[in-house]
Structures are given as structure tokens and as C-alpha cells.
Design a protein around this motif. Structure first.
Motif, mmCIF file in Angstrom:
data_model
loop_
_atom_site.group_PDB
_atom_site.id
_atom_site.type_symbol
_atom_site.label_atom_id
_atom_site.label_comp_id
_atom_site.label_asym_id
_atom_site.label_seq_id
_atom_site.Cartn_x
_atom_site.Cartn_y
_atom_site.Cartn_z
ATOM 1 N N VAL A 41 -22.557 11.328 -48.558
ATOM 2 C CA VAL A 41 -23.568 10.852 -49.496
ATOM 3 C C VAL A 41 -23.253 11.303 -50.913
ATOM 4 N N HIS A 42 -22.832 12.557 -51.076
ATOM 5 C CA HIS A 42 -22.538 13.059 -52.422
ATOM 6 C C HIS A 42 -21.432 12.252 -53.102
ATOM 7 N N SER A 43 -20.397 11.909 -52.371
ATOM 8 C CA SER A 43 -19.315 11.095 -52.952
ATOM 9 C C SER A 43 -19.828 9.719 -53.351
ATOM 10 N N ALA A 44 -20.657 9.135 -52.508
ATOM 11 C CA ALA A 44 -21.204 7.808 -52.810
ATOM 12 C C ALA A 44 -22.102 7.854 -54.036
ATOM 13 N N MET A 45 -22.774 8.966 -54.271
ATOM 14 C CA MET A 45 -23.668 9.079 -55.415
ATOM 15 C C MET A 45 -22.904 9.092 -56.744
ATOM 16 N N ASN A 46 -21.598 9.328 -56.708
ATOM 17 C CA ASN A 46 -20.800 9.257 -57.929
ATOM 18 C C ASN A 46 -20.784 7.842 -58.503
ATOM 19 N N VAL A 47 -21.102 6.869 -57.677
ATOM 20 C CA VAL A 47 -21.158 5.480 -58.123
ATOM 21 C C VAL A 47 -22.264 5.299 -59.171
ATOM 22 N N VAL A 48 -23.299 6.140 -59.115
ATOM 23 C CA VAL A 48 -24.397 6.048 -60.085
ATOM 24 C C VAL A 48 -23.859 6.275 -61.501
ATOM 25 N N GLU A 49 -23.035 7.283 -61.674
ATOM 26 C CA GLU A 49 -22.453 7.561 -62.996
ATOM 27 C C GLU A 49 -21.554 6.407 -63.429
ATOM 28 N N MET A 50 -20.803 5.867 -62.494
ATOM 29 C CA MET A 50 -19.933 4.731 -62.791
ATOM 30 C C MET A 50 -20.784 3.538 -63.257
ATOM 31 N N ALA A 51 -21.918 3.314 -62.608
ATOM 32 C CA ALA A 51 -22.809 2.199 -62.964
ATOM 33 C C ALA A 51 -23.411 2.400 -64.349
ATOM 34 N N ARG A 52 -23.788 3.638 -64.659
ATOM 35 C CA ARG A 52 -24.366 3.939 -65.976
ATOM 36 C C ARG A 52 -23.406 3.600 -67.101
ATOM 37 N N ASN A 53 -22.134 3.829 -66.861
ATOM 38 C CA ASN A 53 -21.123 3.648 -67.900
ATOM 39 C C ASN A 53 -20.483 2.268 -67.899
ATOM 40 N N ASP A 54 -20.878 1.409 -66.972
ATOM 41 C CA ASP A 54 -20.303 0.065 -66.897
ATOM 42 C C ASP A 54 -21.031 -0.841 -67.886
ATOM 43 N N LEU A 55 -20.472 -0.971 -69.064
ATOM 44 C CA LEU A 55 -21.113 -1.755 -70.117
ATOM 45 C C LEU A 55 -20.900 -3.251 -69.946
ATOM 46 N N VAL A 56 -19.984 -3.644 -69.058
ATOM 47 C CA VAL A 56 -19.733 -5.061 -68.822
ATOM 48 C C VAL A 56 -20.712 -5.603 -67.774
ATOM 49 N N ALA A 57 -20.693 -5.036 -66.573
ATOM 50 C CA ALA A 57 -21.562 -5.516 -65.487
ATOM 51 C C ALA A 57 -23.021 -5.092 -65.698
ATOM 52 N N GLN A 58 -23.240 -3.926 -66.251
ATOM 53 C CA GLN A 58 -24.562 -3.351 -66.478
ATOM 54 C C GLN A 58 -25.491 -3.488 -65.267
ATOM 55 N N PRO A 59 -25.073 -2.922 -64.130
ATOM 56 C CA PRO A 59 -25.928 -3.032 -62.937
ATOM 57 C C PRO A 59 -27.265 -2.326 -63.155
ATOM 58 N N LYS A 60 -28.318 -2.912 -62.603
ATOM 59 C CA LYS A 60 -29.653 -2.338 -62.750
ATOM 60 C C LYS A 60 -29.948 -1.297 -61.680
ATOM 61 N N LYS A 61 -29.216 -1.413 -60.548
ATOM 62 C CA LYS A 61 -29.452 -0.440 -59.484
ATOM 63 C C LYS A 61 -28.188 -0.207 -58.674
ATOM 64 N N VAL A 62 -28.181 0.928 -58.007
ATOM 65 C CA VAL A 62 -27.142 1.276 -57.037
ATOM 66 C C VAL A 62 -27.875 1.490 -55.719
ATOM 67 N N ARG A 63 -27.379 0.853 -54.681
ATOM 68 C CA ARG A 63 -27.983 1.004 -53.355
ATOM 69 C C ARG A 63 -26.932 1.642 -52.459
ATOM 70 N N VAL A 64 -27.183 2.869 -52.036
ATOM 71 C CA VAL A 64 -26.276 3.572 -51.130
ATOM 72 C C VAL A 64 -26.734 3.285 -49.712
ATOM 73 N N LEU A 65 -25.863 2.633 -48.951
ATOM 74 C CA LEU A 65 -26.180 2.249 -47.582
ATOM 75 C C LEU A 65 -25.653 3.304 -46.616
ATOM 76 N N LEU A 66 -26.489 3.741 -45.713
ATOM 77 C CA LEU A 66 -26.106 4.755 -44.736
ATOM 78 C C LEU A 66 -26.058 4.130 -43.353
ATOM 79 N N ARG A 67 -24.886 4.183 -42.722
ATOM 80 C CA ARG A 67 -24.798 3.772 -41.327
ATOM 81 C C ARG A 67 -25.564 4.800 -40.515
ATOM 82 N N PRO A 68 -26.225 4.381 -39.432
ATOM 83 C CA PRO A 68 -26.948 5.357 -38.614
ATOM 84 C C PRO A 68 -26.011 6.477 -38.179
ATOM 85 N N GLY A 69 -26.470 7.680 -38.307
ATOM 86 C CA GLY A 69 -25.677 8.846 -37.947
ATOM 87 C C GLY A 69 -26.294 10.087 -38.540
#
Length: 138
Positions: A41-69
Motif C-alpha cells: 500500500v505504501h508504494s502505491a500511495m506514491n502515485v498520489v505525489e505523481m498525480a499532484r505533479n502531473d500538470l498535463v493529465a491533472q487527475p482529480k483522484k487516485v484510487r488504490v485498488l486492493l486485491r483481497p488479502g
């Protein structure tokens, strides 16, 4: 497209439930799946910082999907809107705050039963090798 197929095959996008994205590649990138795209989960949360700095795509949200486990969080997940300083030509410092991005953690309800991380590696290899021309056979 290949990215749409990947999103559908990994159950990141479901027709009738999710909106059709402008960019399938960005949709794939900003909907990371643990443990397929990232080991934890911690590695996947790094995508949030990537999204914040993406001035081209400018995503409004990041959805981290967890497989059951079972997921063990050894430290708290902290998400902050970091500020950074920029110096302009007049040698004055201006503080700019990164734009905000919503974050969702979602346990997946549907997922391919026989899909393992090794299968994803094979799919990624197929994607990169399909872009390269095949050597001519003589």
C-alpha cells in the motif's frame, strides 16, 4: 486500445460502473492495484505525489485498488499537500502549494481468479516487445 484492455482485464474499469476516461493510460496509472502494480500500500500511495505533479493529465483522484488479502501497514499512511518554494527573476521567493488530489482505498470485489503478478509481468513484456519491430527472418 491496449491500455483499455489492461484496465478491463485487471478489473480497474467496469463498463456501466465507471466513466469512460479521456486517457486509458492515465486511468491505468492513477488506479494502481496492490499487489499487481505495487507490492504494498505504501508504494502505491506514491502515485498520489505523481498525480499532484502531473500538470498535463491533472487527475482529480487516485484510487488504490486492493486485491483481497492481508496487508500489514508498518507505519501510518500520511498524505500532505506539500508546499515548495520557487525563486522568480526578481530574486524573491514565492511559495506555491501543490494542487490537491482525492485519494480512495478500495477493496476489489471482482478480479481474475487466475491472475498472478507473474502474469502481469508477462503482459507488460508483451506490451513493450510489441512496440519493437520483429527481426527479419531470412
Amino acid at each position: 486500445s491496449t491500455w483499455r484492455t489492461m484496465c478491463e482485464e485487471l478489473y480497474k474499469w467496469k463498463e456501466g460502473e465507471d466513466e469512460v476516461p479521456d486517457s486509458w493510460k492515465d486511468f491505468y496509472k492513477y488506479n494502481p492495484c496492490v499487489p499487481i502494480d505495487y507490492r504494498n500500500v505504501h508504494s502505491a500511495m506514491n502515485v498520489v505525489e505523481m498525480a499532484r505533479n502531473d500538470l498535463v493529465a491533472q487527475p482529480k483522484k487516485v484510487r488504490v485498488l486492493l486485491r483481497p488479502g492481508r496487508y500489514i501497514l508498518r507505519e501510518a499512511i500520511t498524505i500532505q499537500g506539500p508546499s515548495h518554494s520557487i525563486e522568480n527573476s526578481a530574486s524573491t521567493t514565492v511559495t506555491a502549494v501543490s494542487r490537491s488530489v482525492a485519494v480512495e482505498l478500495e477493496t476489489m470485489q471482482h478480479f481474475p481468479e487466475a491472475f498472478y503478478p507473474t502474469a502481469l509481468e508477462a503482459a507488460k513484456t508483451a506490451l513493450t516487445s510489441s512496440a519493437e519491430p520483429e527481426p527479419s527472418k531470412k
